[in-house]
Enzyme design. Structure first.
Site, mmCIF file in Angstrom:
data_model
loop_
_atom_site.group_PDB
_atom_site.id
_atom_site.type_symbol
_atom_site.label_atom_id
_atom_site.label_comp_id
_atom_site.label_asym_id
_atom_site.label_seq_id
_atom_site.Cartn_x
_atom_site.Cartn_y
_atom_site.Cartn_z
ATOM 1 N N TYR A 147 35.695 50.256 48.719
ATOM 2 C CA TYR A 147 35.716 51.290 47.678
ATOM 3 C C TYR A 147 35.523 50.627 46.322
ATOM 4 O O TYR A 147 36.167 49.622 46.029
ATOM 5 C CB TYR A 147 37.055 52.025 47.708
ATOM 6 C CG TYR A 147 37.216 53.075 46.633
ATOM 7 C CD1 TYR A 147 36.481 54.254 46.663
ATOM 8 C CD2 TYR A 147 38.130 52.894 45.589
ATOM 9 C CE1 TYR A 147 36.635 55.229 45.681
ATOM 10 C CE2 TYR A 147 38.297 53.867 44.600
ATOM 11 C CZ TYR A 147 37.550 55.027 44.663
ATOM 12 O OH TYR A 147 37.711 55.988 43.684
ATOM 13 N N ASP A 241 34.058 42.551 43.517
ATOM 14 C CA ASP A 241 34.942 43.572 42.964
ATOM 15 C C ASP A 241 36.367 43.109 43.220
ATOM 16 O O ASP A 241 36.896 43.257 44.325
ATOM 17 C CB ASP A 241 34.657 44.929 43.615
ATOM 18 C CG ASP A 241 35.531 46.031 43.030
ATOM 19 O OD1 ASP A 241 36.475 45.704 42.266
ATOM 20 O OD2 ASP A 241 35.288 47.206 43.336
ATOM 21 N N LYS A 269 43.422 47.057 37.315
ATOM 22 C CA LYS A 269 44.835 47.068 37.720
ATOM 23 C C LYS A 269 45.714 46.057 36.970
ATOM 24 O O LYS A 269 46.162 46.342 35.873
ATOM 25 C CB LYS A 269 44.931 46.880 39.233
ATOM 26 C CG LYS A 269 44.137 47.984 39.972
ATOM 27 C CD LYS A 269 44.454 48.078 41.428
ATOM 28 C CE LYS A 269 43.494 48.952 42.186
ATOM 29 N NZ LYS A 269 43.938 50.292 42.491
HETATM 30 N N1 PMP Z 1 37.362 48.790 42.940
HETATM 31 C C1 PMP Z 1 38.375 48.587 43.780
HETATM 32 C C2 PMP Z 1 38.322 47.427 44.710
HETATM 33 C C3 PMP Z 1 39.471 49.437 43.786
HETATM 34 O O1 PMP Z 1 40.473 49.236 44.644
HETATM 35 C C4 PMP Z 1 39.490 50.518 42.881
HETATM 36 C C5 PMP Z 1 40.639 51.509 42.835
HETATM 37 N N2 PMP Z 1 41.594 51.426 43.764
HETATM 38 C C6 PMP Z 1 38.407 50.691 42.024
HETATM 39 C C7 PMP Z 1 37.369 49.806 42.061
HETATM 40 C C8 PMP Z 1 38.376 51.819 41.042
HETATM 41 O O2 PMP Z 1 39.342 51.619 40.059
HETATM 42 P P1 PMP Z 1 39.937 52.844 39.219
HETATM 43 O O3 PMP Z 1 40.751 53.660 40.146
HETATM 44 O O4 PMP Z 1 40.752 52.161 38.136
HETATM 45 O O5 PMP Z 1 38.788 53.590 38.649
#
Ligand code: PMP
Length: 431
Positions: A147, A241, A269
């Protein structure tokens, strides 16, 4: 099963449903797949959260991994409130963006330059645009179950909350947008090579090096190195990511663990210390394509917000304390080792994947290396397990497709209580 009294939570949730779709501002919070009414919390302290009915839970979600120090850590609270008193946002540069960038670069040398944004979604969306701008190619390769936020081009075979949806993972994404994104099985060298051999229009390969959004599924070492070699050879950018893994699996993130230098990295995060901050960065020659230096546009009213930067910086400084990650890992080991041993000794149909302070219990499957291994995942069993622990005041990640997070604030008492609850659950497993 004793059921916690959550009348006020329920009332707030039901009223919220009248003005917020599904009563929540992010789908996984709705507990839909669990068949439970969602949590409504009003405070957190250290390892605990408290709902509006006064029930306390040991929190293993930690704002989806952001809170590696636990809730309301004094250093983070002080940094944020001190800055808040000086002004919450200017839309003008502050010294804290520079400080934060330098602190990140110290640990992520592959991020020669970086930009701050407000969410992981924004960081990834911007990194993708930049990769396309740099290479002049449209194609993006991702992996099933990974994701990367909810921007249009990445909602294809995505994990996390969208695991329950089919097709392009979302209506409202025109096929013409999604057609540039291919999603491959993770950890399959054959699938990767076959695909790359057949396509020459790929701008970037993006992945969660240690996937957290289909439950915890680390990339295999030789696979990761193959990815690096093949992308480099073909002029394709490799994007890590690290929104979850950055500063979570160690100070230098997954790239430090694997010894791989990606072309671009996304963080989120933890770097905001619980405030909305994220970043994307990488090689200088790529980052210099961003406006105002270059032709790739990207901007943000609240980007590099001073309260978020100060909170994030305070958090990152705590992580550099001697043996921080070793101590975090000891906590994980203390909690999980007996559980792991029991699963193995009794040959239970469960896989425990863990790495550092991240873990997932997969019910009904014997090994998990990719999303394809999750076809037989036992959702009913997970729901029962989650609910049983919830009722005893333990809040694990509320989906079988998510990782749980141990924070530095978890005490031995918290961990022992959680371990006992999980072991007794497993004891009754075959009854
Ligand atoms: N990339 C990864 C690996 C994530 O786990 C997340 C959210 N859990 C995101 C992108 C998207 O981040 P956000 O919810 O802050 O938009």
């Amino acid at each position: 099963m004793h059921t916690l009294e959550r009348l006020r939570s329920l009332a707030i949730y039901e009223e919220s449903c009248g003005c917020i779709p599904g009563g929540v501002n992010s789908p996984v919070r709705a507990f839909t797949s669990l068949g439970m009414k969602p949590l409504v919390v009003h405070r957190g302290e250290g390892s605990y959260i408290e709902d509006v009915d006064g029930n306390r839970y040991i929190d293993y979600c930690g704002s989806w991994g952001a809170l590696i120090l636990g809730h309301a850590h004094p250093a983070v609270v002080k940094a944020a409130t001190d800055q808040l008193a000086q002004g919450s946002s200017f839309g003008i540069s502050t010294p804290y963006e520079l400080e934060c960038a330098l602190e990140i670069k110290k640990h992520f040398p592959s991020m020669e330059k970086m930009r701050f944004v407000s969410s992981g979604t924004e960081a990834v969306m911007s990194a993708i645009r930049l990769a396309r701008g740099f290479t002049g190619k449209p194609g993006i390769v991702k992996f099933n179950g990974h994701y990367h936020g909810h921007s249009d081009s990445l909602l294809v075979q995505a994990g996390s909350g969208v695991s329950y949806l089919s097709g392009s993972s979302s209506q409202g994404v025109p096929a013409s947008f999604a057609q540039h994104t291919a999603s491959l099985p993770f950890n399959s060298k054959e699938a990767l090579l076959d695909f790359l051999n057949a396509h020459d229009d790929i701008a970037a390969v993006i992945l969660e090096p240690i996937a957290g959004n289909m439950g915890l599924v680390p990339g295999e070492l030789s696979y990761m190195h193959l990815l690096r070699e093949e992308t480099k050879k073909r002029g394709i950018l490799l994007i890590f990511d690290e929104v979850i893994t950055g500063f979570r699996v160690g100070l230098t993130g997954a790239q430090g663990l694997y010894g791989i230098s990606p072309d671009l990295t996304t963080l989120g995060k933890i770097i905001g210390g619980g405030f909305p901050a994220a970043a994307f960065g990488g090689k200088e020659e790529i980052m210099n394509l961003l406006a105002p230096l270059g032709p790739v546009y990207q901007a943000g009213t609240l980007s590099g917000n001073p309260v978020a930067m100060c909170a994030g910086l305070a958090c990152l400084k705590e992580l550099s304390a001697p043996f921080f990650y070793e101590k975090l890992e000891e906590k994980a080991d203390f909690l999980l080792r007996p559980i792991e041993e029991k699963i193995l000794k009794e040959n239970l149909p469960i896989t425990l994947n863990r790495l550092g302070s991240l873990f997932t219990l997969f019910f009904g499957v014997r090994k998990v290396h990719s999303r394809e291994d999750l076809k037989e995942l036992d959702h009913a069993r997970f729901n029962h397990f989650f609910r049983t622990l919830f009722e005893t005041g333990i809040y694990l990640a509320p989906s079988p497709y998510e990782a749980s997070f141990i924070s530095y604030a978890h005490t031995e008492e918290d961990l022992a209580k959680t371990q006992n609850a999980i072991l007794s659950y497993l004891e009754a497993f075959n009854e």
